[in-house]
Design an enzyme around this catalytic site. Sequence first.
Site, PDB file in Angstrom:
ATOM      1  N   ASP A 175       9.323 -12.149  -8.970  1.00  0.00           N
ATOM      2  CA  ASP A 175       9.242 -12.619  -7.585  1.00  0.00           C
ATOM      3  C   ASP A 175       9.951 -11.632  -6.660  1.00  0.00           C
ATOM      4  O   ASP A 175      11.102 -11.245  -6.921  1.00  0.00           O
ATOM      5  CB  ASP A 175       9.877 -14.004  -7.466  1.00  0.00           C
ATOM      6  CG  ASP A 175       9.751 -14.581  -6.073  1.00  0.00           C
ATOM      7  OD1 ASP A 175       8.812 -15.361  -5.844  1.00  0.00           O
ATOM      8  OD2 ASP A 175      10.605 -14.259  -5.216  1.00  0.00           O
ATOM      9  N   ASN A 183       7.987 -10.249   5.931  1.00  0.00           N
ATOM     10  CA  ASN A 183       6.820 -10.447   6.787  1.00  0.00           C
ATOM     11  C   ASN A 183       7.223 -10.813   8.204  1.00  0.00           C
ATOM     12  O   ASN A 183       6.649 -10.308   9.186  1.00  0.00           O
ATOM     13  CB  ASN A 183       5.924 -11.552   6.209  1.00  0.00           C
ATOM     14  CG  ASN A 183       5.076 -11.060   5.037  1.00  0.00           C
ATOM     15  OD1 ASN A 183       4.724  -9.888   4.964  1.00  0.00           O
ATOM     16  ND2 ASN A 183       4.753 -11.958   4.126  1.00  0.00           N
ATOM     17  N   ASP A 192       2.410  -6.126   3.153  1.00  0.00           N
ATOM     18  CA  ASP A 192       1.329  -5.657   2.275  1.00  0.00           C
ATOM     19  C   ASP A 192       1.709  -4.346   1.589  1.00  0.00           C
ATOM     20  O   ASP A 192       1.412  -4.137   0.406  1.00  0.00           O
ATOM     21  CB  ASP A 192       0.033  -5.465   3.079  1.00  0.00           C
ATOM     22  CG  ASP A 192      -0.599  -6.780   3.499  1.00  0.00           C
ATOM     23  OD1 ASP A 192      -0.186  -7.831   2.979  1.00  0.00           O
ATOM     24  OD2 ASP A 192      -1.516  -6.748   4.340  1.00  0.00           O
ATOM     25  N   ASP A 218       3.651 -13.532  -3.545  1.00  0.00           N
ATOM     26  CA  ASP A 218       4.687 -12.525  -3.796  1.00  0.00           C
ATOM     27  C   ASP A 218       5.192 -12.583  -5.234  1.00  0.00           C
ATOM     28  O   ASP A 218       6.302 -12.159  -5.525  1.00  0.00           O
ATOM     29  CB  ASP A 218       5.857 -12.702  -2.821  1.00  0.00           C
ATOM     30  CG  ASP A 218       6.490 -14.094  -2.927  1.00  0.00           C
ATOM     31  OD1 ASP A 218       5.879 -14.971  -3.571  1.00  0.00           O
ATOM     32  OD2 ASP A 218       7.594 -14.295  -2.365  1.00  0.00           O
TER      33      ASP A 218
END
Length: 300
Positions: A175, A183, A192, A218
Amino acid sequence: MTDSEGLQQRRFECLLTAIDQIVIHLNGAGEVISVNAGSADWLKTDQMISRTFSALFSEDLAGDVSAQIDKAFETHEPQKLTLLMKPEHSFHWHELGLRLTQTWETKLVDVSDTELIWVAKNISQPAQQEQKVVKLSQRDPLTGAYNQRSLMTILKQSVAQAQRYDWVCSVLLIDIDHFSQVNDQYGLDTGDKVLQQFVEAMHAFQRTADFFARYADDRFVMFLPETNREQALLAAERVRKLAQEQCVVGPSGELEFTVSIGTASLRDSQDTPDSLLKRAEENLFIAKQSGTNRIEGDEV
């Protein structure tokens, strides 16, 4: 040529214009009389006239083509032959314009004692397209990693095989720490880039037998065959360090990130892919709650 023969010839030529296959008219000596390229717009048809047809092929294919011609005359039945045409191995066809490897499904028919019609259909494109579709259905479009569907297929097969032969195997559930903050603070494009760079690094890191997939937004899973608990923890630590070494360039400058990892290893015949992933998720939760940038594994 009589008027009737001329009319038949014109009808034949008119029919050829509607066919997308390569059609070659040969005389009894196996020489090319006429050529219709069909959809093969690369083919230099004028350079084929009067040449011995079988001599156009590489040595390993010329014998098959000659035998196809002989058998057509002998049996008076259509003769089929599949040819793999590689430009680098087919000098004459390369001269005639062939640039890409193609698979041809050919049929040869004798139309008289002194004439043959040879037809070739390129069947490689549908096969290539099908492979492309299959490949796309197995991959995550953003990162190029395998997707969850592919992962579960591999896990079911591999876990069953490991149990059958008393082998070991493990999974890492990885993770990216604080990804939602990345983000929010740096933008979705930077997020991204983090995912893409991590996947690129993992592809270079993994062993040939390992299977790496994007499991969720993620989260990623790496399946490790023939890997016990201790080896899985060592692999997880290497992945943690690998992520920590990455640096993504965003609009606000350079960005570093870390990962937390939960591992799980096959225990017994009662284990399933779902139970492995569940334990890995439980161990990942402990790693996240313990401060992130950590690894946790099954209890001994």
